[in-house]
Design a protein around this motif. Structure first.
Motif, PDB file in Angstrom:
ATOM      1  N   SER A  21      43.560  42.455  34.852  1.00 50.98           N
ATOM      2  CA  SER A  21      43.454  42.903  36.257  1.00 50.98           C
ATOM      3  C   SER A  21      44.925  41.218  37.127  1.00 50.98           C
ATOM      4  O   SER A  21      43.866  40.150  36.996  1.00 50.98           O
ATOM      5  CB  SER A  21      42.433  43.231  36.587  1.00 50.98           C
ATOM      6  N   ASP A  24      41.985  40.067  38.920  1.00 51.95           N
ATOM      7  CA  ASP A  24      41.092  39.138  38.038  1.00 51.95           C
ATOM      8  C   ASP A  24      41.349  37.316  37.431  1.00 51.95           C
ATOM      9  O   ASP A  24      40.366  37.073  37.456  1.00 51.95           O
ATOM     10  CB  ASP A  24      40.904  39.912  37.210  1.00 51.95           C
ATOM     11  N   GLN A  50      48.220  48.580  38.553  1.00 55.02           N
ATOM     12  CA  GLN A  50      47.451  47.299  39.076  1.00 55.02           C
ATOM     13  C   GLN A  50      47.679  47.855  40.717  1.00 55.02           C
ATOM     14  O   GLN A  50      48.598  48.967  41.353  1.00 55.02           O
ATOM     15  CB  GLN A  50      48.792  46.154  39.065  1.00 55.02           C
TER      16      GLN A  50
END
Length: 293
Positions: A21, A24, A50
């Motif tokens: 991600s 992240d 995403q």
């Protein structure tokens, strides 16, 4: 220390899906370093599912190079000048939201080859993707170099190509640059000169840099040699055995290196909703194969 980022090969070693991600990893230096290393090996990276706003897209882009501000103000995001739109959507006054609104793409090409100092990093983020058509292809230019006969390699390695926007303009679809003032400004650009073979500074791999939409000749070759060699370069560059076709879905973020790839798009219907957001960024000549120091 972040965990090891996993990838899945999509086509040999040059196109991969990255299982991460963006939000992240964007502020994790170790994760970004891993992604940079993956990208040097695999110059097409796909991040699926995403959810990014425009500041987040710019922030991630700038982990890899300096974001460019587009010279095409007509297709620029009204919120962030580092982002341009490709879209079939329209504003209330009938203007398209962005550029390249329909029809065929320009065929195989690398971005900005007609510019004296092209920026070679690119990210395309699909926020609204058409149901049919519009598939995107990337062609591996490391493999294209390996396909060339030895005599052609000897002839072109170390030589400079002349790249001209007028050639690309003659191939553009009807929705591109309808504004005559903008078109004339682009047509008045001076020729760009770039090596037709780029060498990756870390791996030593050689990539063909021969955009068929802008390359008009190779300096130092006779007219007869150019007429014989250029079609071979263009054929190798778009060889279907070394091309990855991607069916784009909403939330796909696609990242690629124009220094060792070419790309194109399938025909798409202008009636189908489409909104893609793109950033373009400058890569370091110490870490990537770029056509200038």
């Amino acid at each position: 220390m972040s965990t090891k980022i996993q990838t899945t090969a999509l086509h040999s070693d040059f196109a991969v899906e990255v299982h991460a991600s963006i939000m992240d990893v964007v502020d994790d230096p170790d994760a970004i370093e891993q992604i940079q290393a993956i990208w040097r090996r695999s110059p097409v990276m796909i991040f699926r599912r995403q959810s990014l706003d425009e500041p987040e897209l710019v922030r991630f882009t700038e982990r890899f190079g300096r974001c460019e501000t587009s010279f095409r103000k007509d297709i620029q995001s009204p919120y962030h000048d580092q982002i341009i739109y490709f879209s079939t959507l329209k504003y209330h006054d009938g203007r398209f939201v962005g550029g390249f609104a329909g029809g065929e793409d320009v065929d195989w090409h690398s971005d900005q080859t007609f510019q004296v100092r092209p920026a070679t990093g690119a990210i395309l983020y699909g926020t609204e993707v058409p149901r049919d058509g519009g598939d995107i292809y990337w062609a591996n230019q490391y493999a294209a170099w390996e396909l060339l006969p030895q005599d052609v390699r000897r002839l072109v390695d170390g030589r400079t190509g002349v790249f001209r926007y007028a050639k690309r303009y003659s191939m553009l679809n009807a929705t591109e640059l309808k504004d005559k003032e903008k078109a004339n400004a682009m047509l008045s650009l001076p020729d760009a000169r770039h090596p037709v073979v780029l060498t990756h500074p870390r791996t030593g791999r050689k990539a063909l840099y021969a955009d068929p939409t802008t390359l008009v000749e190779i300096e130092g070759l006779t007219q007869e040699e150019n007429e014989r060699v250029l079609p071979q370069l263009f054929a190798a560059g778009g060889d279907p055995a070394h091309a990855y076709r991607h069916k784009v879905h909403n939330g796909d973020m696609m990242m690629w290196d124009n220094g060792c790839l070419m790309h194109r798009r399938d025909v798409m219907k202008i009636e189908q909703p489409r909104l893609m957001k793109r950033t373009t960024f400058r890569l370091s000549a110490a870490d990537y194969c770029v056509p200038h120091a």
